[in-house]
Motif scaffolding. Sequence first.
Motif, PDB file in Angstrom:
ATOM      1  N   PHE A  65      10.756 -25.463  37.555  1.00 56.84           N
ATOM      2  CA  PHE A  65       9.115 -25.211  37.091  1.00 56.84           C
ATOM      3  C   PHE A  65       9.236 -24.528  35.840  1.00 56.84           C
ATOM      4  O   PHE A  65       8.188 -24.920  35.032  1.00 56.84           O
ATOM      5  CB  PHE A  65       8.362 -24.498  38.211  1.00 56.84           C
ATOM      6  N   GLU A  67      11.271 -24.576  33.618  1.00 53.00           N
ATOM      7  CA  GLU A  67      11.763 -25.328  32.382  1.00 53.00           C
ATOM      8  C   GLU A  67      10.613 -26.148  32.035  1.00 53.00           C
ATOM      9  O   GLU A  67      10.283 -26.520  30.805  1.00 53.00           O
ATOM     10  CB  GLU A  67      12.826 -26.240  32.959  1.00 53.00           C
ATOM     11  N   ARG A  68       9.807 -26.831  33.055  1.00 48.56           N
ATOM     12  CA  ARG A  68       8.811 -27.909  32.783  1.00 48.56           C
ATOM     13  C   ARG A  68       7.735 -27.063  31.986  1.00 48.56           C
ATOM     14  O   ARG A  68       6.851 -27.558  31.097  1.00 48.56           O
ATOM     15  CB  ARG A  68       8.172 -28.316  33.831  1.00 48.56           C
ATOM     16  N   SER A  71       8.590 -26.745  28.328  1.00 51.08           N
ATOM     17  CA  SER A  71       8.624 -28.007  27.462  1.00 51.08           C
ATOM     18  C   SER A  71       7.191 -28.261  27.267  1.00 51.08           C
ATOM     19  O   SER A  71       7.007 -29.425  26.504  1.00 51.08           O
ATOM     20  CB  SER A  71       9.546 -28.809  28.331  1.00 51.08           C
ATOM     21  N   ASN A  72       6.004 -27.601  27.761  1.00 53.23           N
ATOM     22  CA  ASN A  72       4.759 -28.019  27.561  1.00 53.23           C
ATOM     23  C   ASN A  72       4.226 -27.794  26.183  1.00 53.23           C
ATOM     24  O   ASN A  72       4.371 -26.649  25.780  1.00 53.23           O
ATOM     25  CB  ASN A  72       3.862 -27.363  28.753  1.00 53.23           C
ATOM     26  N   ALA A 158      11.829 -32.815  23.726  1.00 60.81           N
ATOM     27  CA  ALA A 158      10.667 -33.398  24.421  1.00 60.81           C
ATOM     28  C   ALA A 158       9.613 -33.962  23.763  1.00 60.81           C
ATOM     29  O   ALA A 158       8.560 -34.624  24.042  1.00 60.81           O
ATOM     30  CB  ALA A 158      10.475 -32.414  25.412  1.00 60.81           C
TER      31      ALA A 158
END
Length: 397
Positions: A65, A67-68, A71-72, A158
């Motif tokens: 989570f 990591e997400r 990457s936002n 990303a």
Amino acid sequence: PRTPLLVPASSAPPRFRIRPIPAFAGAVIGGLLAIVGSGVVSIGVAYLVLPASELTPEALQDPAFMERVMSNYAIVASSVVATGFFLVVVPMLTAKLSKVSIKEALGFRGAPALTFVLAPIGILALGPTSDRLVMWMQEYFPNWTMNALGSIEAFVTAHPAWMLWPIIALAPGISEEVFFRGLVQRAAGFGRFAIILSAVSFSCFHMDPHHVAGVLPLGFYLAWLGARTGTTLVPIVAHVANNSTALLASKLAGPEANIAAAEHLPLWSLPVGWLIAGGCVYGIWRVTKDRKRWLGPAAEEVTPPLTVSPDWRVVRSVGAVESVLGYIRQAHLRPPGVGVGIFQAGPALDELLPSLPPRVAHSHALLEGFELEDLRDGQRYDFKFHLDFETGQAVFE
């Protein structure tokens, strides 16, 4: 007449450098605001862009989570913008509150055109050294990391380059140089200490030990650029060029290819890079030989002198009548440019004491209307004059 060693407040020249204590306070406040403020802003943005159901204590402990989250784009961009805001605004406010020219205090000055060409080449030539240091840190100290470099690589992968460049290259290149080369370094001067302070603090600001090791040689190069050229603009251009090139290389080759290239980078590439960087340093050194022109008034401004005339006379003139309050003996300077000496009473002191309130006459007072006469040359100056009646100490500035 000779220039006085202490300049009267009424005729003090404008300052072009922030004094060390205000600069230190500004650096501490700016650094804390950049770290804490950016975290607060990114948390606020996370609550806006992510579903509330996902923002649970358990989720925050989940590496996948986090990591997400990292990457936002909105979350990371807001954090970078907040960091840059504090790193730029706090130095400007520090200069403003110190009543120092923002342009000179932070080094917004011109430089020879060739320096803007050679500076980016030199920092790019140090890239192999930086990569090798990171690789050695990963090899010998694999646990000494917060995985900052891994998070940056994931974020770069990303998103497209046109979205990344403002927050990966432009914003950090400008804000970090204004803060470290502008506020921190210029307040400390243009010598070795200022360069070391600027480079080390800049590197440590990146926090992750692996990242700190890779940034350190670049930090010394950028600090030398600031000291040699007398401007933060040249380090800004070099910093932005370095980050832009790293971003471009990562997008063209991919992060995995970059890691593999660093691991297989031959050792001979290091001295080759040093030779190129050395050539750039030499070129910059040659075109900035006119130190007074390129460093400007900030470099000429020095700390108060270490000596002062030892003997003074405290006088007051009313028309043709002159009253001698006393003498100051064994005067010397103490920071920041305040004269201190032993007071010897004169004939006018007995006339002055009855006019003072009892509390003041037995402690200390700011005595106005008197001038200090330098007994070496007879010059008089309108200093502020304090007299401590208990200790017999005189203070003037």
